[in-house]
Motif scaffolding. Structure first.
Motif, PDB file in Angstrom:
ATOM      1  N   ALA A 112      39.493  -2.702  41.810  1.00 53.41           N
ATOM      2  CA  ALA A 112      39.993  -1.730  42.786  1.00 53.41           C
ATOM      3  C   ALA A 112      40.432  -0.448  42.082  1.00 53.41           C
ATOM      4  O   ALA A 112      40.232   0.663  42.602  1.00 53.41           O
ATOM      5  CB  ALA A 112      41.156  -2.331  43.575  1.00 53.41           C
ATOM      6  N   THR A 113      41.018  -0.583  40.902  1.00 54.22           N
ATOM      7  CA  THR A 113      41.435   0.597  40.142  1.00 54.22           C
ATOM      8  C   THR A 113      40.232   1.405  39.684  1.00 54.22           C
ATOM      9  O   THR A 113      40.281   2.646  39.659  1.00 54.22           O
ATOM     10  CB  THR A 113      42.279   0.164  38.930  1.00 54.22           C
ATOM     11  OG1 THR A 113      43.389  -0.620  39.379  1.00 54.22           O
ATOM     12  CG2 THR A 113      42.801   1.367  38.164  1.00 54.22           C
TER      13      THR A 113
ATOM     14  N   LEU B  40      37.385   1.668  41.296  1.00 50.86           N
ATOM     15  CA  LEU B  40      36.944   2.405  42.483  1.00 50.86           C
ATOM     16  C   LEU B  40      37.876   3.583  42.768  1.00 50.86           C
ATOM     17  O   LEU B  40      37.423   4.670  43.141  1.00 50.86           O
ATOM     18  CB  LEU B  40      36.907   1.459  43.694  1.00 50.86           C
ATOM     19  CG  LEU B  40      35.797   0.402  43.698  1.00 50.86           C
ATOM     20  CD1 LEU B  40      35.983  -0.546  44.875  1.00 50.86           C
ATOM     21  CD2 LEU B  40      34.427   1.055  43.758  1.00 50.86           C
ATOM     22  N   PHE B  41      39.170   3.360  42.587  1.00 50.45           N
ATOM     23  CA  PHE B  41      40.139   4.424  42.814  1.00 50.45           C
ATOM     24  C   PHE B  41      39.913   5.584  41.841  1.00 50.45           C
ATOM     25  O   PHE B  41      39.988   6.752  42.234  1.00 50.45           O
ATOM     26  CB  PHE B  41      41.560   3.882  42.657  1.00 50.45           C
ATOM     27  CG  PHE B  41      42.624   4.946  42.673  1.00 50.45           C
ATOM     28  CD1 PHE B  41      42.997   5.550  43.867  1.00 50.45           C
ATOM     29  CD2 PHE B  41      43.239   5.358  41.501  1.00 50.45           C
ATOM     30  CE1 PHE B  41      43.972   6.542  43.894  1.00 50.45           C
ATOM     31  CE2 PHE B  41      44.210   6.357  41.508  1.00 50.45           C
ATOM     32  CZ  PHE B  41      44.578   6.950  42.712  1.00 50.45           C
ATOM     33  N   MET B  42      39.652   5.257  40.572  1.00 43.42           N
ATOM     34  CA  MET B  42      39.410   6.306  39.589  1.00 43.42           C
ATOM     35  C   MET B  42      38.184   7.125  39.967  1.00 43.42           C
ATOM     36  O   MET B  42      38.194   8.368  39.868  1.00 43.42           O
ATOM     37  CB  MET B  42      39.230   5.707  38.201  1.00 43.42           C
ATOM     38  CG  MET B  42      38.859   6.730  37.122  1.00 43.42           C
ATOM     39  SD  MET B  42      38.753   5.989  35.476  1.00 43.42           S
ATOM     40  CE  MET B  42      37.852   7.265  34.586  1.00 43.42           C
ATOM     41  N   TYR B  43      37.119   6.462  40.396  1.00 41.84           N
ATOM     42  CA  TYR B  43      35.913   7.188  40.810  1.00 41.84           C
ATOM     43  C   TYR B  43      36.217   8.108  41.989  1.00 41.84           C
ATOM     44  O   TYR B  43      35.854   9.294  41.994  1.00 41.84           O
ATOM     45  CB  TYR B  43      34.807   6.212  41.194  1.00 41.84           C
ATOM     46  CG  TYR B  43      33.637   6.881  41.880  1.00 41.84           C
ATOM     47  CD1 TYR B  43      32.706   7.614  41.145  1.00 41.84           C
ATOM     48  CD2 TYR B  43      33.480   6.801  43.263  1.00 41.84           C
ATOM     49  CE1 TYR B  43      31.645   8.257  41.777  1.00 41.84           C
ATOM     50  CE2 TYR B  43      32.431   7.436  43.905  1.00 41.84           C
ATOM     51  CZ  TYR B  43      31.518   8.158  43.154  1.00 41.84           C
ATOM     52  OH  TYR B  43      30.476   8.796  43.784  1.00 41.84           O
ATOM     53  N   TYR B  44      36.906   7.569  42.993  1.00 42.09           N
ATOM     54  CA  TYR B  44      37.225   8.370  44.178  1.00 42.09           C
ATOM     55  C   TYR B  44      38.128   9.541  43.813  1.00 42.09           C
ATOM     56  O   TYR B  44      37.929  10.671  44.284  1.00 42.09           O
ATOM     57  CB  TYR B  44      37.892   7.485  45.234  1.00 42.09           C
ATOM     58  CG  TYR B  44      38.260   8.231  46.490  1.00 42.09           C
ATOM     59  CD1 TYR B  44      37.305   8.501  47.473  1.00 42.09           C
ATOM     60  CD2 TYR B  44      39.568   8.682  46.698  1.00 42.09           C
ATOM     61  CE1 TYR B  44      37.639   9.204  48.621  1.00 42.09           C
ATOM     62  CE2 TYR B  44      39.909   9.384  47.848  1.00 42.09           C
ATOM     63  CZ  TYR B  44      38.942   9.640  48.804  1.00 42.09           C
ATOM     64  OH  TYR B  44      39.274  10.337  49.936  1.00 42.09           O
ATOM     65  N   LEU B  45      39.127   9.274  42.972  1.00 38.46           N
ATOM     66  CA  LEU B  45      40.075  10.322  42.600  1.00 38.46           C
ATOM     67  C   LEU B  45      39.389  11.471  41.873  1.00 38.46           C
ATOM     68  O   LEU B  45      39.592  12.643  42.218  1.00 38.46           O
ATOM     69  CB  LEU B  45      41.171   9.722  41.710  1.00 38.46           C
ATOM     70  CG  LEU B  45      42.157  10.722  41.088  1.00 38.46           C
ATOM     71  CD1 LEU B  45      43.027  11.350  42.171  1.00 38.46           C
ATOM     72  CD2 LEU B  45      43.010  10.047  40.021  1.00 38.46           C
TER      73      LEU B  45
ATOM     74  N   THR C 252      38.086  14.037  45.309  1.00 38.96           N
ATOM     75  CA  THR C 252      39.314  14.690  45.752  1.00 38.96           C
ATOM     76  C   THR C 252      39.505  16.022  45.038  1.00 38.96           C
ATOM     77  O   THR C 252      38.961  16.250  43.954  1.00 38.96           O
ATOM     78  CB  THR C 252      40.550  13.805  45.476  1.00 38.96           C
ATOM     79  OG1 THR C 252      40.749  13.681  44.067  1.00 38.96           O
ATOM     80  CG2 THR C 252      40.382  12.427  46.102  1.00 38.96           C
TER      81      THR C 252
END
Length: 355
Positions: free
Chosen positions: A203-204, A206-211, A215
């Motif tokens: 999950a982290t 995926l979060f790093m990619y999205y961030l 963004t």
């Protein structure tokens, strides 16, 4: 033809794969020189990680913190920072998580969630000071983070001995309510110590990619890393983004420490030296080209090598230190751009022959 060869030379995937093969070749040469059978050794190494459900579970458990520390280093690299303090932030994450687990009485699930968040917050706050010094005083983050690794180690040891354990060398085992283990998941993998940390790690990623790529904050972080002067001219706050980058990196490392303690050991012992997981994250990030997906695959490789090393020693009588040599060789080939140099040299020869 030249364009295709240029793309191959610049491909991080090609660089990583060839670096791994060259690193294993160096290990094989060492084994042959020492009188060992490299084929038998590597067979034992990789079969041990995937042969039985228990081995698969333990390999996944080994991979989980490597993903998180690799993401911590990779995010800092992407934003122009070299966070050598992931090891210290990892230890502080463990410390914060065990304090919440032992000192707070909360219901199951909520207890584990609060402990994980405490570990993440601890890692982020530990990374705040190097980020602040970098942003406001220009102090290089390599120096401050290395020093804070040792501060984290001795702080954790002091609190364990004098507060959390009353003179013992380790704390009590955390209560079941704060654990990341789940019996059904463990039983599915042969009663191994696999835990929810792997889901936190993915999950982290995926979060790093999205961030970073979806963004505005991520765009600013990457822009400041590429050219802080141009970013400041464009109206971005360089100081704020430097501090934010270091804190997010520390948050990832703190998550790694919290999940490792709450899922694997269940207690915090006095460390005679650093855990090494944070330093391995540097290698994982380099091999994974600082991309979330690349870091996950690199962590899988390093996890397999780490877990399979003792089995290789048992079955093929090859010392586990050989695995560290393979690690070092892989890092060398990636960091020194040896693969790109080789492809450039031989690619130019191939172009001349075709002409």
């Amino acid at each position: 033809m030249e364009t295709m060869q240029r793309r191959l030379r610049e491909s991080p995937v090609i660089t990583s794969v060839v670096s791994v093969l060259l690193g294993m070749l160096v290990g094989a040469i060492m084994m042959i020189a020492a009188g060992y059978n490299p084929i038998q050794a590597y067979q034992a190494l990789f079969m041990s990680a995937f042969l039985m459900p228990y081995d698969i579970g333990e390999t996944i458990r080994t991979i989980s913190p490597l993903i998180l520390t690799g993401l911590a280093v990779g995010l800092a690299f992407r934003t122009g920072l070299f966070n050598i303090g992931v090891e210290g932030q990892f230890i502080i994450g463990q410390l914060a998580a065990v304090i919440v687990a032992l000192k707070m009485d909360l219901p199951p699930v909520l207890h584990a969630v609060v402990a994980v968040l405490a570990g993440a917050l601890g890692g982020a706050l530990w990374a705040f000071l190097p980020g602040l010094l970098k942003a406001t005083r220009g102090v290089h983050e390599v120096i401050t983070t290395i020093m804070m690794n040792f501060i984290a180690l001795y702080l954790a040891n002091t609190l364990v001995r004098n507060w959390l354990s009353q003179g013992a060398d380790s704390t009590e085992t955390i209560p079941e309510s704060a654990s990341l283990r789940w019996d059904l998941l463990s039983q599915a993998f042969g009663n191994s110590r696999i835990h929810f940390g792997i889901f936190i790690a993915l999950a982290t990623a995926l979060f790093m990619y999205y961030l970073l790529w979806k963004t505005t904050l991520g765009f600013e972080l990457r822009a400041v890393g590429l050219n802080p002067h141009a970013s400041e001219y464009a109206g971005m706050s360089v100081k704020r983004n430097l501090i934010m980058s270091m804190m997010i990196s520390g948050l990832f490392a703190g998550l790694g420490g919290a999940s490792e303690l709450l899922g694997t050991s269940g207690y915090l012992a006095i460390h005679g030296s650093h855990t090494g997981i944070g330093f391995d994250g540097i290698a994982v990030a380099l091999l994974g080209a600082n991309s979330p997906l690349g870091i996950v695959f690199a962590a899988v490789l390093f996890g397999v090598l780490t877990y399979g090393g003792p089995v290789m020693q048992f079955e093929a009588n090859v010392p586990t230190e050989v695995i560290r040599v393979v690690f070092a060789a892989i890092i060398f080939f990636v960091a020194a751009n040896v693969v790109r140099w080789m492809m450039s040299k031989f690619g130019n020869k191939a172009v001349k022959k075709s002409d």
